[in-house]
Design a protein around this motif. Structure first.
Motif, PDB file in Angstrom:
ATOM      1  N   ASP A  35      -0.474 -26.144 -20.325  1.00  0.00           N
ATOM      2  CA  ASP A  35       0.287 -24.697 -19.534  1.00  0.00           C
ATOM      3  C   ASP A  35       0.472 -25.001 -18.452  1.00  0.00           C
ATOM      4  OD1 ASP A  35       0.605 -22.289 -22.301  1.00  0.00           O
ATOM      5  OD2 ASP A  35       1.715 -23.859 -22.261  1.00  0.00           O
ATOM      6  N   ASP A  36       0.888 -24.287 -17.637  1.00  0.00           N
ATOM      7  CA  ASP A  36       1.153 -24.288 -15.843  1.00  0.00           C
ATOM      8  C   ASP A  36      -0.643 -24.169 -15.406  1.00  0.00           C
ATOM      9  OD1 ASP A  36       4.696 -24.813 -15.187  1.00  0.00           O
ATOM     10  OD2 ASP A  36       3.202 -26.199 -15.629  1.00  0.00           O
ATOM     11  N   ALA A  37      -0.522 -22.963 -15.820  1.00  0.00           N
ATOM     12  CA  ALA A  37      -1.931 -22.301 -15.379  1.00  0.00           C
ATOM     13  C   ALA A  37      -2.356 -21.523 -16.356  1.00  0.00           C
ATOM     14  CB  ALA A  37      -1.471 -21.447 -14.002  1.00  0.00           C
ATOM     15  N   ILE A  38      -3.641 -20.976 -16.366  1.00  0.00           N
ATOM     16  CA  ILE A  38      -4.637 -20.188 -17.185  1.00  0.00           C
ATOM     17  C   ILE A  38      -3.994 -18.575 -16.331  1.00  0.00           C
ATOM     18  CG2 ILE A  38      -6.447 -19.206 -18.149  1.00  0.00           C
ATOM     19  CD1 ILE A  38      -7.578 -22.568 -18.266  1.00  0.00           C
ATOM     20  N   LYS A  39      -3.769 -17.424 -17.037  1.00  0.00           N
ATOM     21  CA  LYS A  39      -3.910 -16.732 -16.614  1.00  0.00           C
ATOM     22  C   LYS A  39      -4.623 -15.501 -16.881  1.00  0.00           C
ATOM     23  CE  LYS A  39       1.734 -17.093 -16.187  1.00  0.00           C
ATOM     24  NZ  LYS A  39       1.251 -18.488 -16.931  1.00  0.00           N
ATOM     25  N   VAL A  40      -4.884 -14.558 -15.562  1.00  0.00           N
ATOM     26  CA  VAL A  40      -6.278 -14.205 -15.478  1.00  0.00           C
ATOM     27  C   VAL A  40      -5.892 -12.726 -14.716  1.00  0.00           C
ATOM     28  CG1 VAL A  40      -8.965 -13.875 -14.860  1.00  0.00           C
ATOM     29  CG2 VAL A  40      -7.696 -15.975 -15.798  1.00  0.00           C
ATOM     30  N   ALA A  41      -6.922 -11.745 -15.492  1.00  0.00           N
ATOM     31  CA  ALA A  41      -6.562 -10.169 -15.144  1.00  0.00           C
ATOM     32  C   ALA A  41      -8.240  -9.544 -15.338  1.00  0.00           C
ATOM     33  CB  ALA A  41      -5.670  -8.704 -16.219  1.00  0.00           C
ATOM     34  N   LEU A  42      -7.955  -8.997 -13.884  1.00  0.00           N
ATOM     35  CA  LEU A  42      -9.908  -8.828 -14.043  1.00  0.00           C
ATOM     36  C   LEU A  42     -10.255  -7.089 -13.627  1.00  0.00           C
ATOM     37  CD1 LEU A  42     -12.717  -8.926 -12.084  1.00  0.00           C
ATOM     38  CD2 LEU A  42     -11.667  -8.955 -10.163  1.00  0.00           C
ATOM     39  N   ILE A  43     -10.492  -6.857 -14.747  1.00  0.00           N
ATOM     40  CA  ILE A  43     -10.664  -5.175 -15.128  1.00  0.00           C
ATOM     41  C   ILE A  43     -12.281  -5.202 -14.581  1.00  0.00           C
ATOM     42  CG2 ILE A  43     -11.022  -3.626 -16.719  1.00  0.00           C
ATOM     43  CD1 ILE A  43      -8.822  -5.670 -17.223  1.00  0.00           C
ATOM     44  N   GLY A  44     -11.942  -4.213 -13.263  1.00  0.00           N
ATOM     45  CA  GLY A  44     -13.601  -3.701 -12.644  1.00  0.00           C
ATOM     46  C   GLY A  44     -13.759  -4.259 -11.658  1.00  0.00           C
ATOM     47  N   CYS A  45     -13.308  -4.033 -10.326  1.00  0.00           N
ATOM     48  CA  CYS A  45     -12.872  -5.245  -9.164  1.00  0.00           C
ATOM     49  C   CYS A  45     -13.882  -4.639  -8.635  1.00  0.00           C
ATOM     50  CB  CYS A  45     -11.724  -4.513  -8.097  1.00  0.00           C
ATOM     51  SG  CYS A  45     -10.452  -5.214  -9.395  1.00  0.00           S
ATOM     52  N   GLY A  46     -15.282  -4.541  -8.776  1.00  0.00           N
ATOM     53  CA  GLY A  46     -16.522  -4.383  -7.544  1.00  0.00           C
ATOM     54  C   GLY A  46     -17.343  -5.437  -7.003  1.00  0.00           C
ATOM     55  N   VAL A  63      -6.964 -22.016 -12.804  1.00  0.00           N
ATOM     56  CA  VAL A  63      -6.576 -20.499 -13.036  1.00  0.00           C
ATOM     57  C   VAL A  63      -5.284 -20.241 -12.062  1.00  0.00           C
ATOM     58  CG1 VAL A  63      -8.164 -18.901 -13.248  1.00  0.00           C
ATOM     59  CG2 VAL A  63      -8.740 -20.780 -13.642  1.00  0.00           C
ATOM     60  N   GLU A  64      -5.043 -18.468 -12.482  1.00  0.00           N
ATOM     61  CA  GLU A  64      -4.581 -17.476 -11.366  1.00  0.00           C
ATOM     62  C   GLU A  64      -4.704 -16.230 -11.906  1.00  0.00           C
ATOM     63  OE1 GLU A  64      -0.542 -19.944 -10.832  1.00  0.00           O
ATOM     64  OE2 GLU A  64       0.081 -18.512 -11.809  1.00  0.00           O
ATOM     65  N   ILE A  65      -5.243 -15.260 -10.748  1.00  0.00           N
ATOM     66  CA  ILE A  65      -5.395 -14.176 -10.902  1.00  0.00           C
ATOM     67  C   ILE A  65      -3.762 -13.682 -10.825  1.00  0.00           C
ATOM     68  CG2 ILE A  65      -6.650 -11.736 -10.177  1.00  0.00           C
ATOM     69  CD1 ILE A  65      -8.369 -14.509 -11.237  1.00  0.00           C
ATOM     70  N   VAL A  66      -3.577 -12.925 -12.278  1.00  0.00           N
ATOM     71  CA  VAL A  66      -2.663 -12.057 -11.864  1.00  0.00           C
ATOM     72  C   VAL A  66      -2.463 -10.920 -12.097  1.00  0.00           C
ATOM     73  CG1 VAL A  66      -1.073 -14.655 -13.067  1.00  0.00           C
ATOM     74  CG2 VAL A  66      -1.957 -12.759 -14.396  1.00  0.00           C
ATOM     75  N   ALA A 107      -2.315  -2.375 -19.653  1.00  0.00           N
ATOM     76  CA  ALA A 107      -1.508  -2.707 -18.434  1.00  0.00           C
ATOM     77  C   ALA A 107      -2.064  -4.483 -18.641  1.00  0.00           C
ATOM     78  CB  ALA A 107      -1.168  -1.931 -17.670  1.00  0.00           C
ATOM     79  N   ALA A 108      -3.351  -4.264 -17.541  1.00  0.00           N
ATOM     80  CA  ALA A 108      -3.858  -5.550 -17.047  1.00  0.00           C
ATOM     81  C   ALA A 108      -3.795  -6.447 -18.232  1.00  0.00           C
ATOM     82  CB  ALA A 108      -5.372  -5.044 -16.180  1.00  0.00           C
ATOM     83  N   ILE A 109      -4.767  -6.847 -19.145  1.00  0.00           N
ATOM     84  CA  ILE A 109      -4.180  -7.272 -20.254  1.00  0.00           C
ATOM     85  C   ILE A 109      -3.032  -7.922 -21.217  1.00  0.00           C
ATOM     86  CG2 ILE A 109      -5.474  -7.341 -22.366  1.00  0.00           C
ATOM     87  CD1 ILE A 109      -7.988  -5.419 -21.960  1.00  0.00           C
ATOM     88  N   ARG A 110      -2.123  -6.615 -21.303  1.00  0.00           N
ATOM     89  CA  ARG A 110      -0.961  -7.474 -21.310  1.00  0.00           C
ATOM     90  C   ARG A 110      -0.976  -8.999 -20.755  1.00  0.00           C
ATOM     91  NH1 ARG A 110       0.174  -1.636 -22.232  1.00  0.00           N
ATOM     92  NH2 ARG A 110       1.809  -1.189 -20.197  1.00  0.00           N
ATOM     93  N   ASP A 111      -0.722  -8.091 -19.327  1.00  0.00           N
ATOM     94  CA  ASP A 111      -0.082  -9.513 -18.312  1.00  0.00           C
ATOM     95  C   ASP A 111      -1.449 -11.215 -18.197  1.00  0.00           C
ATOM     96  OD1 ASP A 111       1.452  -7.283 -17.384  1.00  0.00           O
ATOM     97  OD2 ASP A 111       0.541  -7.343 -15.580  1.00  0.00           O
ATOM     98  N   ALA A 112      -2.387 -11.417 -19.323  1.00  0.00           N
ATOM     99  CA  ALA A 112      -3.259 -12.408 -18.883  1.00  0.00           C
ATOM    100  C   ALA A 112      -3.672 -12.994 -20.583  1.00  0.00           C
ATOM    101  CB  ALA A 112      -4.286 -11.875 -17.972  1.00  0.00           C
ATOM    102  N   ASP A 113      -3.565 -14.396 -20.113  1.00  0.00           N
ATOM    103  CA  ASP A 113      -4.221 -15.140 -21.226  1.00  0.00           C
ATOM    104  C   ASP A 113      -6.047 -14.922 -20.771  1.00  0.00           C
ATOM    105  OD1 ASP A 113      -1.891 -16.590 -21.504  1.00  0.00           O
ATOM    106  OD2 ASP A 113      -2.774 -17.669 -19.613  1.00  0.00           O
ATOM    107  N   VAL A 114      -6.796 -14.557 -20.139  1.00  0.00           N
ATOM    108  CA  VAL A 114      -7.521 -14.101 -20.420  1.00  0.00           C
ATOM    109  C   VAL A 114      -7.746 -13.336 -19.424  1.00  0.00           C
ATOM    110  CG1 VAL A 114     -10.350 -15.560 -19.718  1.00  0.00           C
ATOM    111  CG2 VAL A 114      -8.065 -16.924 -19.795  1.00  0.00           C
TER     112      VAL A 114
END
Length: 437
Positions: A35-46, A63-66, A107-114
């Motif tokens: 796949d072109d990129a591994i899509k990542v969601a960050l939960i907790g932005c401190g 890797v991309e942060i999406v 919602a963020a979890i739904r957007d990502a692979d990781v």
């Protein structure tokens, strides 16, 4: 979990000797190699979350942060600005994928692979459950819970993650640090015989305090000062000292059968320190009679110590996070000294190995189990000190004391509230013990 079940679990996980705990198997869900990129969601932005996102982006994979999610808008904005400035097009987070609030993680979890789970640890079981349900690979920070019902939830989700072949890495980074890996492998190979005692330490000056602002709600205040409230942090014996406790469990390849100890608020006694203690001292007793002494404290202006040492039938070992590892035989002769050679940062190495496995399309990591049990060790230690009782591991596993608020909302109240003087209730052994167990 009865004694037989516990022994069976420990036997089945006796290969806890490092970061890789399952054979490499084809990975089934979502992202596949090519796949072109591994899509990542960050939960907790401190700060820790921003650092973990950077480590993922520096993992050597595409890797991309999406998506970003946080309870606080300002945390999210700071993380986005910092990451975008450094990584540019690798940060593909549109305004529609910036989620704020207690339910933002869904919602963020739904957007990502990781998903990267780096909120205060009280939310970890809830967020881990959602990630596993959605079939996502996970990096989550330690500890993985703050109470025993939370630990049970994480263990249930860990079992489900295994079934789904989801890679799960936990931020107990010493397991990915070369000096620890090499020294502990030698111990497990029997170079100094059987480990019979040990001492583990996290003695430091403590962490930040964020003053209360005018008109601030109690929920907002506690969330901003999460380190000082057990429903969010678990006390520093769980949030911080879990690193050293995990080393004891890793070396012993098992978990204590009982824990007793003492602790107090000796220096950090003001209302700004919430409900937590500033010092703990424990004895972790294992089923073979081994006793590991555990000490952690937050005292300013005195000697700090963060390391581990163990004694065995044929020698002893000293370990520390600054790349030290020394092994001596029974006569005091040095037989191994680790020599660091441009070792990778262990915080980053966690992500190198996790994203490498995902990019290769293999299932390799199930860190959640040992992380849950080392977290549980710290929680039982906290309860032993709060109550003044010796607590049996098997009995503790049945606890139903849930620290989380009944409702997660800015106008809701946490379970622990200040009195008229702004002071929070603190555990006093023998006086108010029953509410904790």
């Amino acid at each position: 979990m009865d004694n037989q079940d516990r022994r069976s679990f420990i036997k089945s996980t006796a290969v806890m000797a490092g970061s890789t705990v399952v054979a490499a198997l084809p990975v089934s869900p979502l992202f596949a190699a090519g796949d072109d990129a591994i899509k990542v969601a960050l939960i907790g932005c401190g700060g820790r979350g921003t650092g973990a996102a950077a480590d993922a982006l520096e993992s050597g994979q595409n890797v991309e942060i999406v998506a970003l999610a946080d309870a606080f808008q300002d945390n999210l904005d700071k993380a986005y600005t910092a990451l975008k400035k450094k990584y540019g097009d690798k940060i593909k987070v549109s305004d529609s994928r910036k989620y704020v609030g207690f339910d933002a993680y869904k919602a963020a979890i739904r957007d990502a692979d990781v998903v990267i789970l780096t909120t205060p640890p009280g939310f970890r079981p809830l967020h881990f459950e959602e990630a596993v349900k959605a079939g996502k690979h996970v990096f989550m920070e330690k500890p993985v819970a703050v109470d025993i019902p939370g630990v049970r939830k994480v263990l249930e989700c860990a079992a489900e993650a295994k079934k789904k072949k989801l890679n799960v890495v936990v931020g107990l980074q010493r397991r990915y640090q070369q000096n620890y890996k090499e020294a502990i492998q030698r111990i497990h190979d029997g170079v100094i015989g059987d480990v019979v005692s040990g001492q583990v330490y996290w003695n430091s000056g403590g962490v930040w305090v964020r003053p209360r602002s005018a008109g601030q709600s109690e929920m907002d205040y506690q969330m901003r000062n999460w380190y000082y409230f057990n429903w969010l942090c678990g006390d520093h014996i769980v949030e911080q000292h879990v690193h050293n406790i995990d080393i004891a469990n890793w070396i012993k390849q098992k978990y204590p059968v009982s824990i007793q100890g003492t602790g107090s608020r000796a220096h950090r006694t003001g209302k700004e320190y919430g409900e937590i203690y500033d010092n703990f001292a424990l004895e972790l007793t294992y089923d073979d009679g081994t006793v590991v002494y555990s000490q952690c404290r937050h005292f300013e202006g005195i000697n700090n110590r963060v390391d581990e040492t163990f004694q065995a039938t044929q020698g002893r070992v000293f370990l520390a996070a600054n790349n030290q590892a020394i092994i001596w035989d029974a006569k005091g002769k040095e037989i191994f000294r680790y020599a660091a050679q441009n070792d990778p940062n262990p915080y980053r190495q966690e992500h190198v190995e996790l994203f490498g496995a995902i990019a290769s399309g293999v299932y390799k990591f199930d860190n959640a189990e040992y992380a849950a049990y080392s977290t549980l060790t710290g929680i039982i230690g906290r309860l032993a000190c709060y109550t003044g009782q010796t607590i049996q591991w098997d009995k503790a596993l049945t606890s139903s004391v849930n620290l989380m608020p009944d409702t997660l909302a800015w106008d809701a109240l946490p379970k622990v509230l200040p009195n008229a003087d702004g002071l929070y209730p603190v555990a006093v052994p023998g006086i108010n013990s029953t509410q904790y167990i």
